[in-house]
Design a protein around this motif. Structure first.
Motif, PDB file in Angstrom:
ATOM      1  N   LEU A  99      34.002 -12.158  29.702  1.00 29.70           N
ATOM      2  CA  LEU A  99      34.882 -11.542  30.481  1.00 29.70           C
ATOM      3  C   LEU A  99      36.324 -11.657  30.138  1.00 29.70           C
ATOM      4  N   GLN A 100      37.166 -10.879  29.595  1.00 29.23           N
ATOM      5  CA  GLN A 100      38.538 -10.976  29.176  1.00 29.23           C
ATOM      6  C   GLN A 100      39.575 -10.144  30.049  1.00 29.23           C
ATOM      7  N   LEU A 101      40.522 -11.014  30.087  1.00 27.32           N
ATOM      8  CA  LEU A 101      41.699 -10.845  31.109  1.00 27.32           C
ATOM      9  C   LEU A 101      42.813 -10.453  30.266  1.00 27.32           C
ATOM     10  N   ASP A 102      43.865  -9.431  30.473  1.00 29.98           N
ATOM     11  CA  ASP A 102      45.004  -9.300  29.850  1.00 29.98           C
ATOM     12  C   ASP A 102      45.900  -9.568  31.029  1.00 29.98           C
ATOM     13  N   LEU A 103      46.783 -10.604  30.810  1.00 28.44           N
ATOM     14  CA  LEU A 103      47.853 -10.888  31.854  1.00 28.44           C
ATOM     15  C   LEU A 103      48.985 -10.327  31.703  1.00 28.44           C
ATOM     16  N   ARG A 104      49.251  -9.415  30.470  1.00 26.07           N
ATOM     17  CA  ARG A 104      50.479  -8.624  30.358  1.00 26.07           C
ATOM     18  C   ARG A 104      51.648  -9.311  29.812  1.00 26.07           C
ATOM     19  N   GLN A 105      51.667 -10.729  29.745  1.00 24.34           N
ATOM     20  CA  GLN A 105      52.735 -11.496  29.443  1.00 24.34           C
ATOM     21  C   GLN A 105      52.238 -12.962  28.958  1.00 24.34           C
ATOM     22  N   LEU A 106      53.037 -13.872  28.324  1.00 24.20           N
ATOM     23  CA  LEU A 106      52.559 -14.989  28.015  1.00 24.20           C
ATOM     24  C   LEU A 106      52.852 -15.854  29.353  1.00 24.20           C
ATOM     25  N   THR A 107      51.682 -16.530  29.729  1.00 26.03           N
ATOM     26  CA  THR A 107      51.440 -17.223  30.861  1.00 26.03           C
ATOM     27  C   THR A 107      51.059 -18.700  30.873  1.00 26.03           C
ATOM     28  N   PHE A 108      51.655 -19.428  31.562  1.00 23.08           N
ATOM     29  CA  PHE A 108      51.215 -20.998  31.397  1.00 23.08           C
ATOM     30  C   PHE A 108      49.952 -20.929  32.451  1.00 23.08           C
ATOM     31  N   VAL A 109      48.845 -21.242  32.038  1.00 18.16           N
ATOM     32  CA  VAL A 109      47.586 -21.175  32.856  1.00 18.16           C
ATOM     33  C   VAL A 109      47.122 -22.548  33.107  1.00 18.16           C
ATOM     34  N   THR A 110      47.025 -23.118  34.229  1.00 21.33           N
ATOM     35  CA  THR A 110      46.862 -24.359  34.843  1.00 21.33           C
ATOM     36  C   THR A 110      45.253 -24.731  35.331  1.00 21.33           C
ATOM     37  N   VAL A 111      45.007 -23.391  36.170  1.00 20.49           N
ATOM     38  CA  VAL A 111      43.543 -23.826  36.851  1.00 20.49           C
ATOM     39  C   VAL A 111      42.791 -22.625  36.699  1.00 20.49           C
ATOM     40  N   VAL A 112      41.737 -22.698  36.607  1.00 15.04           N
ATOM     41  CA  VAL A 112      40.533 -21.579  36.603  1.00 15.04           C
ATOM     42  C   VAL A 112      39.644 -21.741  37.886  1.00 15.04           C
ATOM     43  N   GLY A 113      39.526 -20.800  38.653  1.00 16.13           N
ATOM     44  CA  GLY A 113      38.165 -20.827  39.781  1.00 16.13           C
ATOM     45  C   GLY A 113      37.161 -19.666  39.643  1.00 16.13           C
ATOM     46  N   THR A 114      36.111 -20.309  39.688  1.00 22.11           N
ATOM     47  CA  THR A 114      34.999 -19.331  39.659  1.00 22.11           C
ATOM     48  C   THR A 114      33.948 -19.320  40.831  1.00 22.11           C
ATOM     49  N   GLN A 115      33.251 -18.385  41.147  1.00 18.56           N
ATOM     50  CA  GLN A 115      32.333 -17.966  41.921  1.00 18.56           C
ATOM     51  C   GLN A 115      31.221 -17.343  41.300  1.00 18.56           C
ATOM     52  N   GLY A 116      29.904 -17.304  42.140  1.00 22.05           N
ATOM     53  CA  GLY A 116      28.984 -16.403  41.468  1.00 22.05           C
ATOM     54  C   GLY A 116      28.675 -15.157  42.186  1.00 22.05           C
ATOM     55  N   ARG A 117      27.584 -14.595  42.002  1.00 22.02           N
ATOM     56  CA  ARG A 117      27.377 -13.330  42.896  1.00 22.02           C
ATOM     57  C   ARG A 117      26.399 -13.511  44.070  1.00 22.02           C
TER      58      ARG A 117
ATOM     59  N   TYR B 183      50.114 -20.919  40.773  1.00 18.48           N
ATOM     60  CA  TYR B 183      50.225 -19.782  41.786  1.00 18.48           C
ATOM     61  C   TYR B 183      49.160 -18.781  41.168  1.00 18.48           C
ATOM     62  N   PRO B 184      48.144 -18.062  42.111  1.00 18.20           N
ATOM     63  CA  PRO B 184      47.158 -17.130  41.533  1.00 18.20           C
ATOM     64  C   PRO B 184      47.978 -15.899  41.028  1.00 18.20           C
ATOM     65  N   LEU B 185      47.109 -15.761  39.717  1.00 20.01           N
ATOM     66  CA  LEU B 185      47.915 -14.649  38.857  1.00 20.01           C
ATOM     67  C   LEU B 185      47.418 -13.324  39.240  1.00 20.01           C
ATOM     68  N   GLY B 186      46.464 -12.910  40.036  1.00 20.81           N
ATOM     69  CA  GLY B 186      46.402 -11.732  40.410  1.00 20.81           C
ATOM     70  C   GLY B 186      44.664 -11.043  40.568  1.00 20.81           C
ATOM     71  N   MET B 187      43.901 -11.908  40.215  1.00 21.59           N
ATOM     72  CA  MET B 187      42.721 -11.417  40.166  1.00 21.59           C
ATOM     73  C   MET B 187      42.166 -10.826  41.745  1.00 21.59           C
ATOM     74  N   GLU B 188      42.367 -12.083  42.485  1.00 21.90           N
ATOM     75  CA  GLU B 188      41.894 -11.644  43.870  1.00 21.90           C
ATOM     76  C   GLU B 188      42.816 -10.585  44.741  1.00 21.90           C
ATOM     77  N   ASP B 189      44.015 -10.591  44.323  1.00 24.90           N
ATOM     78  CA  ASP B 189      44.853  -9.590  45.180  1.00 24.90           C
ATOM     79  C   ASP B 189      45.231  -8.345  44.278  1.00 24.90           C
ATOM     80  N   GLY B 190      44.588  -8.059  43.226  1.00 23.93           N
ATOM     81  CA  GLY B 190      44.674  -6.849  42.564  1.00 23.93           C
ATOM     82  C   GLY B 190      46.067  -6.720  41.581  1.00 23.93           C
ATOM     83  N   ARG B 191      47.014  -7.660  41.583  1.00 23.34           N
ATOM     84  CA  ARG B 191      47.875  -7.483  40.466  1.00 23.34           C
ATOM     85  C   ARG B 191      47.415  -7.338  39.223  1.00 23.34           C
ATOM     86  N   ILE B 192      46.489  -8.080  38.635  1.00 25.39           N
ATOM     87  CA  ILE B 192      45.550  -7.632  37.446  1.00 25.39           C
ATOM     88  C   ILE B 192      44.886  -6.630  37.752  1.00 25.39           C
TER      89      ILE B 192
END
Length: 869
Positions: free
Chosen positions: A78-96, A24-33
């Motif tokens: 680039l550092q992200l604080d997920l605010r809780q322990l999280t099981f991270v399975t996928v990373v998605g990246t783009q350029g500018r 599940y997306p953890l919130g970069m795109e939708d602003g939850r992070i």
């Protein structure tokens, strides 16, 4: 119990994470992070800051871009604080892409992660490769699965380049919450199974991210928590291009010797455990069976002893079905932060692929924990155990028949739970109103403050209590709990004894000198040598952080307001922002680079010699919309700090007060605060030397303690009261010199160290003397109490919060026990490496009576032999 039943039902549905579905997306795109949870080592412009590193978003200039062209040797993140322990399975990246105006991207990147923000681990795939392939254009998103997945709260995406180039990135993380709360397990190193006619099976924990020493893994997580369960034949694997036995961690009874495998588990907080699930191989034709029994011990905090009474469970062994299976071990609602389980062999080999836990976050101790055994199970218990430990492939109609009743039961439980929650909310609101409106009670000597039921299971070492006085001090007869408006009576200065300098310190034995406090008598160098100003004599400055730091006698403040500031006005345009260190009620603390600061300060600079690196400073900045009172306090704080000149007190270098926003520029300590510094280290030993583990020696800890006592002695000589002395407010420079500051309250990292009184103040109650909590009385004597707690932190290497077993409310109640002095107060226990005489010094700092507490001069005299020059 309804709440617990609901939680158990929930954990049954998702007790084991499946990496194939945990995406599940953890919130970069939708602003939850939130933007505040995204930071970076640098940024090119404000419009390419870390807050714009959101996948498929085009705000700002379209992405995060680190400052300047990236060299192959550069490390920008680039550092992200997920605010809780999280099981991270996928990373998605783009350029500018920036609406066709940009064309920067990262072709490769690395991933670092941390579970506590202190220890950082570099991710490697199952074959040991660290580099992840990124983008080949600026607009297409590239999704990469992490094999193995990552369990962390903090992540750093680090772009990698083979040539000097400009990179920009947008990212998204995918995964799901890590509800187990397990942050580390420790096991013996996995072994190799070799038998004629079969492939060699290497049963090691190949993805373990901790350390290996003396053939034991510790401090990390690995294959037992990666969500991949092994197959019935342990030689077969779910992964490609790996060796036989890869999915299992296995041990031989012949090699280990004691007949069991001991595994220790560490969790993020106190938890109430219901069960443990262990996925075990049962290929008995090859000498592999599930464990015959297991015994689990518990401890409530990491530096405590293991509880004497374990939970025991005997497995119903199955010699007919060779299938691998989950074995569910009931843990009897025991509460702990650490578990130690011994799994006993049933055959030559024992192999595990996954271990998970069911627990409730809010730990509620049991009065007498039951010992669970099934060595002689009844017919019903045998049936239940068999259902839990043996996989039954065809449940058929029985499952369908029971589904409706289970659903109805869940709905009824949820409805009842909602009713209970609504009742609790209404009751809490009623209690809060009563506490706000009702007059404060007068606590009498015969009244008792009782700790809640959890105190019945607290195991705290209670050293000898300091001697009581024969009569109750009349100044303490009226107690107004946590009322900052209460004004304690002033002590006439002509009644105070003169300061004596006769205190000495004797030599140490066993390689170190233990502080000798026996020569510090109440008539010589105890706290009576320092004036105890009552609240009516003290002026408290709010400061940028919104805290009451450096309270000083009113006469001192009045005289200072008529003098000029003794430091210079620094050109504001020469301060270049690097990052925000913290924020408070009235302003922020920034890390800045000060251009030309050494030339500005001239010969009187307190900074160490320049080594060619930029001069970094900490800048306290008042918000432009701050109140007039806050503005006046800020100017008073500047005037006072400009006259503090001691090697162990943070130094005010210059100011920017000719225009808004008002700023004060202080020294910046490259090694951060003492709390973080010590928590990342272990006590020095041959193991730490052999494995290059960061460590500190006993002499280092004593030297640190002496420096803090020296700085506080200086403040006490000026009649300054700090109010928030703790390791988080002791900073270290590159030479490991300690300087006392007041930044701790402004940093979110330490927000849990402060207790917020509704509508009033924020107080570090775990470091406060009882008279400060009950009477609102802050003096040099209360700073001495805090110094004792700070010593305790130092000699526990800051691995634990003071009174970690007590809630904030119980800490306040415990201060009432100090007030009554009936022998029921709870003291902090002696840290294991602490010399006995030093712990005696701590105990004197926590004396109920002010006159029995040592002065900072006495403390410094006891610790001075350990200050290295």
């Amino acid at each position: 119990m309804l709440l617990y039943l609901l939680l158990v039902l929930q954990t049954k549905a998702n007790a084991q994470i499946d990496p194939a579905h945990c995406r599940y997306p953890l919130g970069m795109e939708d602003g939850r992070i939130k933007d505040t949870d995204i930071s970076a080592s640098s940024q090119w412009y404000e419009t390419t800051g870390p807050q714009f590193a959101r996948l498929n978003r085009e705000e700002g200039d379209g992405a995060w871009c680190p400052a300047g062209p990236l060299e192959p040797a550069d490390v920008q993140y680039l550092q992200l604080d997920l605010r809780q322990l999280t099981f991270v399975t996928v990373v998605g990246t783009q350029g500018r892409y920036a609406r066709s105006s940009g064309n920067e991207f990262a072709r490769m990147y690395r991933l670092d992660y941390s579970r506590d923000g202190r220890v950082w681990i570099s991710w490697t795939n199952r074959l040991g490769k660290k580099i992840i392939e990124g983008n080949d254009n600026a607009y297409t998103s590239v999704i990469k699965d992490l094999h193995p997945p990552v369990i962390a709260r903090y992540l750093r995406i680090i772009p990698v380049t083979a040539i000097c180039t400009t990179v920009c990135m947008r990212v998204e993380l995918y995964g799901c919450p890590w509800t187990d709360g397990l942050i580390a397990y420790s096991t013996p190193e996995g072994q190799i199974l070799s038998s004629p006619g079969h492939p060699i099976a290497t049963l090691n924990d190949s993805t373990y991210d901790g350390v290996l020493e003396r053939r034991r893994l510790s401090g990390g997580l690995g294959q037992l928590t990666d969500g991949v369960t092994g197959q019935d034949d342990f030689l077969q694997t779910h992964q490609y291009n790996v060796w036989p036995g890869y999915d299992y961690v296995g041990w031989s009874n012949d090699s280990l010797g004691p007949g069991y495998v001991e595994v220790e588990f560490v969790f993020d907080r106190m938890r109430n455990f219901t069960s443990m699930k262990v996925h075990s191989n049962n290929m008995f034709s090859r000498g592999v069976k599930i464990f015959s029994s297991v015994s689990c011990w518990f401890k409530p905090r990491l530096i405590a002893d293991w509880e004497a009474e374990p939970v025991e469970f005997h497995t119903v062994l199955d010699d007919r079905n060779p299938s691998a299976r989950y074995v569910t071990v009931p843990l009897g609602w025991r509460t702990a932060k650490g578990l130690r389980c011994r799994f006993f062999f049933a055959d030559v080999w024992m192999m595990f692929s996954e271990i998970s836990f069911r627990s409730v976050n809010s730990a509620i101790p049991t009065q007498s924990p039951p010992v669970i055994t099934s060595s002689h199970p009844t017919e019903d218990s045998s049936m239940r155990t068999t259902l839990d430990t043996v996989t039954t492939p065809n449940k058929g109609a029985s499952t369908d028949d029971n589904s409706t009743s289970i659903l109805i039961g869940c709905l009824v439980t949820i409805i009842l739970l909602l009713v209970v929650i609504i009742f609790l909310i209404l009751w809490c609101q009623y209690v809060c109103k009563v506490l706000e409106k009702a007059p404060r009670r007068i606590l009498k000597e015969e009244q008792t403050v009782r700790l809640s039921s959890s105190s019945d299971t607290i195991v705290l070492q209670s050293p000898p209590v300091p001697p009581r006085v024969s009569q109750m001090d009349p100044h303490y007869e009226r107690v107004f709990l946590l009322d900052p408006q209460y004004q304690g009576p002033a002590v006439p200065r002509n009644n105070l004894p003169e300061l004596s300098q006769s205190a000495e310190a004797s030599g140490f034995g066993g390689g170190y000198a233990e502080p000798d406090v026996t020569q510090c008598t109440p008539h010589q160098c105890f706290q009576s040598s320092v004036p105890h100003y009552a609240e009516t004599d003290i002026v408290s400055l709010q400061g940028v952080t919104g805290s009451n730091m450096y309270a000083v006698p009113a006469v001192t403040v009045d005289s200072l307001t008529r003098k000029d500031i003794s430091v210079g006005e620094f050109p504001r345009h020469r301060l270049h922002f690097r990052e925000k260190l913290g924020e408070g009620q009235f302003g922020e603390v920034h890390l800045c680079e000060a251009e030309g600061l050494l030339e500005f300060l001239g010969e009187n600079t307190p900074l160490p010699e320049w080594d060619g690196r930029p001069v970094l400073v900490a800048v306290k900045q008042l918000r432009p919309d701050a109140t007039n009172n806050a503005r006046n306090d800020f100017l008073k704080e500047i005037k006072i700090m400009s006259r503090l000149k001691d090697p162990n007190i943070i130094r005010l270098l210059c100011v920017c007060v000719s225009s808004d926003p008002l700023c004060m520029v202080t020294e910046y300590m490259e090694n951060g605060d003492l709390n973080m510094f010590l928590s990342q280290r272990e006590m020095e030993s041959t193991l730490t030397h052999a494995n290059n583990i960061p460590s500190v020696s006993m002499s280092d800890l004593l030297h640190m303690s002496a420096q803090i006592s020296s700085g506080m002695r200086y403040l006490a000589s000026l009649n300054f009261v700090h109010r928030d002395l703790a390791t988080r407010n002791c900073l270290l420079d590159r030479r490991l010199t300690i300087k006392i500051a007041d930044f701790g309250m402004s940093r979110n990292l330490y927000s849990s160290d402060y207790y917020r009184i509704q509508g009033r103040a924020v107080l570090p109650i775990r470091w406060m003397a009882w008279e400060s909590i009950l009477l609102g009385k802050f003096t040099t004597a209360s700073d001495v109490w805090a110094f004792g707690v700070t010593l305790w932190e130092i000699f526990t290497l800051c691995k634990e919060q003071p009174y970690s077993l007590l809630t904030d409310e119980q800490v306040i109640e415990n201060s009432g026990e100090f007030f009554r002095s009936q022998g029921r107060q709870i003291f902090l226990s002696a840290p294991p490496p602490c010399p006995p005489s030093l712990f005696e010094l701590m105990m004197r700092c926590w004396s109920r009576d002010i006159s029995n507490r040592p002065s900072f001069n006495c403390l410094y005299q006891a610790l001075r032999p350990h200050v290295t020059h």
